[in-house]
Structure formats: C-alpha cells, structure tokens
Design an enzyme around this catalytic site. Structure first.
Site, PDB file in Angstrom:
ATOM      1  N   LYS A   1     -12.672   7.098   9.375  1.00 28.01           N
ATOM      2  CA  LYS A   1     -12.541   8.180   8.259  1.00 28.01           C
ATOM      3  C   LYS A   1     -14.727   8.440   7.827  1.00 28.01           C
ATOM      4  O   LYS A   1     -14.805   8.132   8.856  1.00 28.01           O
ATOM      5  CB  LYS A   1     -12.239   7.239   7.438  1.00 28.01           C
TER       6      LYS A   1
ATOM      7  N   TYR B   1      -1.347  13.056   3.835  1.00 32.57           N
ATOM      8  CA  TYR B   1      -1.365  12.117   3.350  1.00 32.57           C
ATOM      9  C   TYR B   1       0.133  12.300   2.511  1.00 32.57           C
ATOM     10  O   TYR B   1      -0.156  11.923   1.299  1.00 32.57           O
ATOM     11  CB  TYR B   1      -2.178  11.149   2.987  1.00 32.57           C
TER      12      TYR B   1
ATOM     13  N   PHE C   1      -4.118   6.308  -6.539  1.00 28.62           N
ATOM     14  CA  PHE C   1      -5.620   6.594  -5.768  1.00 28.62           C
ATOM     15  C   PHE C   1      -5.389   7.785  -4.851  1.00 28.62           C
ATOM     16  O   PHE C   1      -6.245   8.239  -4.142  1.00 28.62           O
ATOM     17  CB  PHE C   1      -5.694   5.641  -4.606  1.00 28.62           C
TER      18      PHE C   1
ATOM     19  N   THR D   1      -4.950  -3.287   4.456  1.00 27.91           N
ATOM     20  CA  THR D   1      -6.217  -2.008   3.732  1.00 27.91           C
ATOM     21  C   THR D   1      -7.670  -2.496   2.368  1.00 27.91           C
ATOM     22  O   THR D   1      -8.323  -1.858   2.646  1.00 27.91           O
ATOM     23  CB  THR D   1      -5.459  -1.217   2.745  1.00 27.91           C
TER      24      THR D   1
ATOM     25  N   ASN E   1     -12.103   2.282   4.205  1.00 28.16           N
ATOM     26  CA  ASN E   1     -11.709   1.446   4.769  1.00 28.16           C
ATOM     27  C   ASN E   1     -11.668   1.866   6.213  1.00 28.16           C
ATOM     28  O   ASN E   1     -11.172   1.091   6.745  1.00 28.16           O
ATOM     29  CB  ASN E   1     -10.566   1.170   4.512  1.00 28.16           C
TER      30      ASN E   1
ATOM     31  N   HIS F   1      -7.581   4.488   9.991  1.00 27.07           N
ATOM     32  CA  HIS F   1      -5.956   4.378   9.451  1.00 27.07           C
ATOM     33  C   HIS F   1      -5.289   4.847  10.392  1.00 27.07           C
ATOM     34  O   HIS F   1      -6.420   5.032  11.870  1.00 27.07           O
ATOM     35  CB  HIS F   1      -6.117   6.061   8.818  1.00 27.07           C
TER      36      HIS F   1
ATOM     37  N   GLU G   1       2.629  12.836  12.571  1.00 28.65           N
ATOM     38  CA  GLU G   1       1.224  12.672  12.189  1.00 28.65           C
ATOM     39  C   GLU G   1       0.296  12.872  13.816  1.00 28.65           C
ATOM     40  O   GLU G   1      -0.342  13.766  13.378  1.00 28.65           O
ATOM     41  CB  GLU G   1       0.269  10.882  12.178  1.00 28.65           C
TER      42      GLU G   1
HETATM   43  P1  CMP Z   1      -5.056   4.791   5.152  1.00 27.91           P
HETATM   44  O1  CMP Z   1      -4.204   3.644   6.049  1.00 27.91           O
HETATM   45  O2  CMP Z   1      -5.471   5.303   5.508  1.00 27.91           O
HETATM   46  O3  CMP Z   1      -3.778   4.788   4.522  1.00 27.91           O
HETATM   47  C1  CMP Z   1      -3.229   5.618   2.387  1.00 27.91           C
HETATM   48  C2  CMP Z   1      -4.975   5.314   2.278  1.00 27.91           C
HETATM   49  O4  CMP Z   1      -5.676   4.761   1.234  1.00 27.91           O
HETATM   50  C3  CMP Z   1      -5.200   4.145   2.984  1.00 27.91           C
HETATM   51  O5  CMP Z   1      -6.052   4.134   3.958  1.00 27.91           O
HETATM   52  C4  CMP Z   1      -7.183   3.847   1.408  1.00 27.91           C
HETATM   53  O6  CMP Z   1      -7.822   4.002   2.364  1.00 27.91           O
HETATM   54  C5  CMP Z   1      -6.240   4.175   0.375  1.00 27.91           C
HETATM   55  N1  CMP Z   1      -5.710   3.393  -0.326  1.00 27.91           N
HETATM   56  C6  CMP Z   1      -4.720   2.382  -0.706  1.00 27.91           C
HETATM   57  N2  CMP Z   1      -4.712   2.275  -1.637  1.00 27.91           N
HETATM   58  C7  CMP Z   1      -6.085   2.018  -2.251  1.00 27.91           C
HETATM   59  C8  CMP Z   1      -5.433   1.859  -3.534  1.00 27.91           C
HETATM   60  N3  CMP Z   1      -5.212   0.837  -4.207  1.00 27.91           N
HETATM   61  N4  CMP Z   1      -6.965   2.238  -4.050  1.00 27.91           N
HETATM   62  C9  CMP Z   1      -7.733   2.763  -3.336  1.00 27.91           C
HETATM   63  N5  CMP Z   1      -7.488   3.490  -2.500  1.00 27.91           N
HETATM   64  C10 CMP Z   1      -6.424   3.070  -1.578  1.00 27.91           C
END
Ligand code: CMP
Length: 136
Positions: A9, A49, A57, A91, A112, A115, A126
C-alpha cells in the site's frame, strides 16, 4: 499451486520498504509472477474494496489507498492465500503477531502496509480485476 493478489500500500511505498516486504514473501517460498506499480483512481479503488462499501471506514480507506503509488503483485505458492495472511499478520498492528509485516511496519489498522486476498474466491476476483489482461 495457489495464487493470491497482494497490494503493497501507499504507506509502505512511502516508507521505502517495498523490497523488505517482497523479501518476506520470497523467503517463505512464494514467487512473484506479476507486478505493477501505479496510483489508482477512486473508481478502481471502490471496485477493489466493493465488499466494504457502506462500512464506517470505507471513505477514509479509499482516500488512503489512492493517495500515492502502490504495488500490486500476484504471488504463487503452495497454500499461498493462507500463508500470505500469516506473513501479513492481523489487520490491526497492535494485535498482530511478532515478526509479521504489519507488526514490524504498520502504523494502524488503516495504514497497514499490505492487503491480501482472503479466500480463493476473492483471489480469483482480485487477480482478474488487477491483471485481467494477462494470460495466466
Ligand atoms: P485490507 O486487508 O486491505 O482490507 C480492508 C482494509 O480496510 C484493511 O486492510 C484496512 O486497511 C482497512 N480497515 C479494516 N478495518 C478497519 C478499521 N476498523 N478502521 C480503519 N480501517 C480499517
């Protein structure tokens, strides 16, 4: 052999740790079989997404994932989907296991670093979305 879609990311690209992240996958026996780097549009991010549309979020997630360049990869290996999720960690980096990418490098549960597809069905969707032009 199984394939999974991984995103490195924008936060990780900004931190200059693309190589460190790819290294983690490679040293665990996974092979990079496709890779592209770009800043994606909001429309494309919403498609990626789509399962999160309507969640609290969602809007900040779309703003984050479109804020700069990211790397999209297809990784291949035995049990790749499960293995990559273990390497990535939870996550939320606060509860991620020691040694995982998110524990090592992630700032919070939005920024984070990575993904990965969470099931064979999402991997298929995907990979088609990101690399539909390739004959894999
Ligand atoms: P990802 O694995 O890319 O899938 C969905 C993304 O949403 C996740 O990683 C985070 O970057 C984001 N995400 C998931 N839960 C939360 C949350 N509670 N608050 C903020 N961002 C979130």
């Amino acid at each position: 052999m199984e394939k999974s879609l991984v995103l490195i990311k924008p936060d990780a690209v900004e931190k200059n740790i693309i190589g460190k992240i790819i290294d983690k996958y490679e040293e665990n026996g996974l092979k990079v079989i496709a890779l592209r780097m770009e800043t994606i549009s909001k429309d494309f991010a919403c498609k990626h997404y789509e399962e999160h549309i309507g969640k609290s979020f969602f809007d900040p997630l779309i703003a984050f994932i479109t804020k700069g360049p990211l790397c999209a990869l297809i990784l291949e290996g035995e049990n790749a989907i499960e293995k990559i999720r273990e390497i990535n960690g939870s996550t939320n980096p606060e509860v991620a296991e020691e040694g995982t990418i998110r524990k090592l490098y992630a700032a919070n549960n939005r920024e984070n670093c990575v993904h990965a597809s969470d099931s064979p069905k999402s991997a298929e969707r995907e990979i088609k979305l990101w690399f539909g032009n390739l004959n894999l």
